[in-house]
Structures are given as structure tokens and as C-alpha cells.
Write an enzyme that holds these catalytic residues in place. Structure first.
Site, PDB file in Angstrom:
ATOM      1  CG  HIS A   1      -2.111  -0.721   0.918  1.00  0.00           C
ATOM      2  ND1 HIS A   1      -2.328  -1.871   1.059  1.00  0.00           N
ATOM      3  CD2 HIS A   1      -3.393  -0.495   0.456  1.00  0.00           C
ATOM      4  CE1 HIS A   1      -3.321  -2.561   0.992  1.00  0.00           C
ATOM      5  NE2 HIS A   1      -4.126  -1.704   0.402  1.00  0.00           N
ATOM      6  N   GLY A   2       2.200   0.939   0.326  1.00  0.00           N
ATOM      7  CA  GLY A   2       2.944   2.486   0.417  1.00  0.00           C
ATOM      8  C   GLY A   2       4.391   2.148   0.870  1.00  0.00           C
TER       9      GLY A   2
END
Length: 463
Positions: free
Chosen positions: A319-320
Site C-alpha cells: 500500500h505504500g
């Protein structure tokens, strides 16, 4: 270009659909491939990324052929394909993050470049990797037609933010699919519902989260802080679910059955259940290509815990490239393991308790997801929990009342459409004249909001 834009709805989509409808069946994949590359080019900040994107399509197509037809070098080609795909994902998404942390922890001074992330790279990387693995396993036959494979990877409805579609799910439809007026009608209805989710709910209720960020986390009351994180939770859901519904609707118009990506996750009783209902295709990918190959739950409890840990570590990083996402993944791992061994049965048995538990735990976990700066994250947590030690800040008394007056109607809509009731009603009156009128109202209200500039990019584009 995004689905919830006037350019897409009134220029790109009509032109594409006219071209798609005008050609014979054997040329539809070529139109889809070409149109998808054009669509992708509108969102790319560097033209070279288009060439990289097309290179990944070509190379994975070739690797699939070698895997299927090689007798002794299948593993070698599979390894090469996986490394090639993940190298680009690691370079673009994690190189800066890794360099910054090496500099920090080892007191080095390596140059840190601000690398622009190619849009959709996390999603099309996973689809390419799943394809070559499925060919290696014998689950899917290697695609012999480059245009067909290109249409699968670049398919613009799901290219930028999913759902993640595995090749075996659409292999038959790539070669032969039905195009009927009832499918077009059903697809347009689904697209309109997704558009309403995005523009009329997500964008509107997300304004409260933006307002709080502008005020400063330290200057909001505890009640407004709770309103804000609930607003973010609803914004994230209706933004991503809205995109997925639009993708499913567009896919149906073109004869594809794109898989469902959300199943009313906010009605869950446990976090374990929540993550079976949220971003379903991502969860399935991690299950099929990481959890099960590691042994799943077949090798005892200790190995199951380790395998689950790996999945949630990767989920956080996917996700990041930021430590808050790692923390978010680890917190979810601990919550899910506690449900597995201690609390899960009770929460599932006593439904009011399960719903109350999720009402608290969902926004708290999304807070870790939303705020990347740990200092700011700590301030917001203290605002949510006023019994914790607080610094003295200027807080406007009754601030939550003013914002509640502006946003209560969006909270009401978000709460209602998070349940199964609207879906159940829609199924009963789907083909009625009332539904047509209601969806036309949703469509033109969304268009009005887009015209007035009340629109935002999809939140999952940055992942």
C-alpha cells in the site's frame, strides 16, 4: 484521466465505445488494447513510462511462451519473469524509501531522487506475475496472441486501481464473449452507481477530513477528531468501492465479468471477516501466490502465524513505501491473530458486541493508514483519546457542531449505503422505471458536481 471526469464520460468513453461497437468480434481486443494504451497515456507524467508499460506486456507474453514450451528451464524463466516484474515495482515504489532509511540508520549520504511512481504499477505487476505463475503451475495455458494478452493487462476499466483480475478469470472471454443490450444496460447501471459512490458520497464526506487537515490536528476537539476519522473511513470505502463498481460496469458493457471487489465490509463482526470482504481480489492474490505457497495453515499453528505475518507485512508495504503502512500491516496482523486464538468466536457469536468492536477498531486502523507522519499520528490519537496527556492547544468550543451541520447528510448516506439494504432493494426494482429515473438523477447530479469542480482523484491511484 479518471472515470469521474467530464473528459472521460463525454469524450473518451463515447469515442471508444463507438469504435468498439463498430468493429467485428475478431478486432475488438485490438480496439480495447489500443484504447487502453491511449487511456493510460493521459495519466502518465513521463512518456517513457508508456514504453516501460508496453515492454512489461511484451516480455511477460514471451516469458509465458517459454515457460509453457520449455522442458528443463521452466523455473529459470519463471524466476526471471518474477524478478523482472518486481524489480520495476521495487525501483519506482521503494527505492527512495530504502535509500532514505539507509542514510538514516547507517549515517550514509547516498543521493535520494524523487522518483515519480508510474500510475497503476502495483496492479499490473501483480497481474503479470499471477499470469506467469499460473502458466508455470499449469492452471492456465499461455496466451498465443499478443493482442489478447495486451488487452488483458491493459484493459482500462481495471488498469489503474483494480480489481486485480487473474488471467484464468477472463481467458475464455478474451477469445469469445457475448455482447448483448441487456449486458450494456446492466453495466451502465453499475457504472452509474459507482460514479454516485465516488462523486456524491466519497468526495463530499472527504471534505471533512480535508478541513481537519487544514485546521491542524492539534486544534480540533475530541468529538470533531472522531467525526473526521469516521469521514475518512467512509471516504476510503466509497472511493475505492465506487471505482471497482465502475470498472465492473464498464467490463460488463464490453462482455467481461470482472470479479467483485467489496462485499459490505463495514458490516463485519471481526477484522478477519472485514479483510475477506475488503479489496477481495488483493486478498485472493496474497492467499494464492504467497500464503498458500508458504504452506498456509497446513504446517501447524506456528507456521500459520509466520505465514500470516509475511502476508500482512507485504500487504502493508504494497500500500505504500512508508513506515506507517508497515505499522498498519503489523497492527492488523496482531488484531487478526488475537481474533484467531482468543476473541473471534465471542465476537461472531455476540453480534452487537462484534459490531461495537468494529465500530471502534475500523477507524483506529484507518488512522494509521491515513497519516504518514508519526508525530502527527500521535497528536491525532491523543485527540481521539482525551484522557491521554495533552499539550495545551487552542480548540474552538463546539467545533464539531458546525461541521456536523454541513456533513450530517453525507454521514447518513454513507451509513445507509454501507449496509445491504440498498443492494437488496436495487435487486428487486432493478428493471423498473423508478430505477432508471433514480440513476439518471445520480448521473446528472454527479456530472454537476464534476462541472463545479467538486471532484478528487481516486485515493488508490497512489498505491
Amino acid at each position: 484521466m479518471v472515470f469521474s471526469s467530464l473528459e472521460f464520460i463525454f469524450i473518451f468513453l463515447p469515442v471508444f465505445m463507438i469504435a468498439y461497437a463498430a468493429v467485428r468480434k475478431e478486432y475488438k481486443n485490438f480496439v480495447l488494447f489500443t484504447g487502453s494504451v491511449v487511456f493510460y497515456s493521459f495519466g502518465v507524467k513521463k512518456p517513457v513510462y508508456i514504453l516501460l508499460f508496453l515492454l512489461t506486456v511484451l516480455l511477460n507474453f514471451i516469458v509465458g511462451q517459454f515457460i509453457e514450451h520449455s522442458r528443463y528451464t521452466k523455473k529459470l524463466w519463471l524466476t526471471f519473469g518474477i524478478l523482472f516484474n518486481f524489480w520495476w515495482l521495487i525501483f519506482f515504489k521503494y527505492w527512495t524509501f530504502g535509500t532514505e532509511n539507509i542514510n538514516h540508520f547507517f549515517h550514509q549520504s547516498f543521493t535520494v531522487k524523487d522518483i515519480i511512481l508510474p500510475i497503476g504499477i502495483s496492479f499490473y505487476t501483480f497481474q503479470n506475475v499471477s499470469y506467469i505463475i499460473d502458466v508455470f503451475r499449469g492452471k492456465a495455458k499461455a496466451e498465443k496472441n499478443l493482442i489478447n494478452y495486451g488487452a488483458y493487462i491493459t484493459m482500462f476499466p481495471q488498469l489503474i486501481a483494480g480489481p486485480i483480475v487473474t488471467y484464468d478469470h477472463v481467458a475464455k472471454e478474451l477469445k469469445s464473449r457475448s455482447h448483448a443490450i441487456h449486458r450494456v444496460e446492466d453495466g451502465l447501471k453499475t457504472f452509474t452507481i459507482g460514479l454516485g459512490y465516488k462523486v456524491l458520497i466519497a468526495n463530499q464526506i472527504g471534505g471533512l477530513w480535508s478541513d481537519i487537515a487544514m485546521i491542524g490536528y492539534q486544534s480540533v476537539s475530541s468529538r470533531l477528531a472522531w467525526l473526521g476519522i469516521f469521514a475518512y473511513s467512509f471516504q476510503l470505502y466509497f472511493d475505492f468501492c465506487g471505482y471497482s463498481l465502475m470498472a465492473i460496469g464498464l467490463g460488463r458493457v464490453m462482455g467481461f465479468n470482472i470479479p467483485k471487489n467489496f462485499d459490505h465490509p463495514y458490516m463485519s463482526l471481526t477484522m478477519t471477516e472485514f479483510w475477506r470482504r475488503w479489496h477481495i481480489t488483493l486478498g485472493s492474490w496474497f492467499r494464492d501466490y504467497i500464503y498458500i505457497p508458504l504452506g498456509g495453515n497446513r504446517k501447524g499453528s506456528k507456521r500459520m502465524v509466520f505465514n500470516t505475518f509475511i502476508v500482512w507485512l507485504f500487504t502493508g508495504l504494497w500500500h505504500g513505501a512508508s513506515w506507517n503502512f508497515v505499522l498498519w500491516g503489523m497492527v492488523l496482523f496482531l488484531i487478526i491473530m488475537s481474533e484467531k486464538f482468543w476473541t473471534g468466536k465471542t465476537l461472531n457469536k455476540i453480534k452487537p458486541l462484534g459490531h461495537a468492536y468494529m465500530l471502534l477498531i475500523i477507524p483506529l486502523t484507518w488512522l494509521i493508514f491515513a497519516i504518514t507522519d508519526f508525530h502527527e499520528l500521535g497528536i491525532y490519537f491523543k485527540r481521539l483519546l482525551p484522557f491521554l496527556p495533552q499539550k495545551t492547544y487552542a480548540v474552538m468550543e463546539g467545533d464539531y457542531k458546525e461541521y456536523w451541520k454541513d456533513y450530517w447528510k453525507y454521514f447518513a448516506a454513507a451509513l445507509i449505503f454501507s449496509t445491504r439494504l440498498p443492494e437488496a432493494l436495487y435487486k428487486k426494482i432493478k428493471n423498473s422505471f423508478i430505477t432508471v429515473i433514480a440513476l439518471l438523477a445520480v448521473f446528472w447530479a454527479s456530472v454537476y458536481c464534476m462541472y463545479k469542480g467538486l471532484d478528487d482523484p481516486f485515493m488508490y491511484f497512489r498505491f
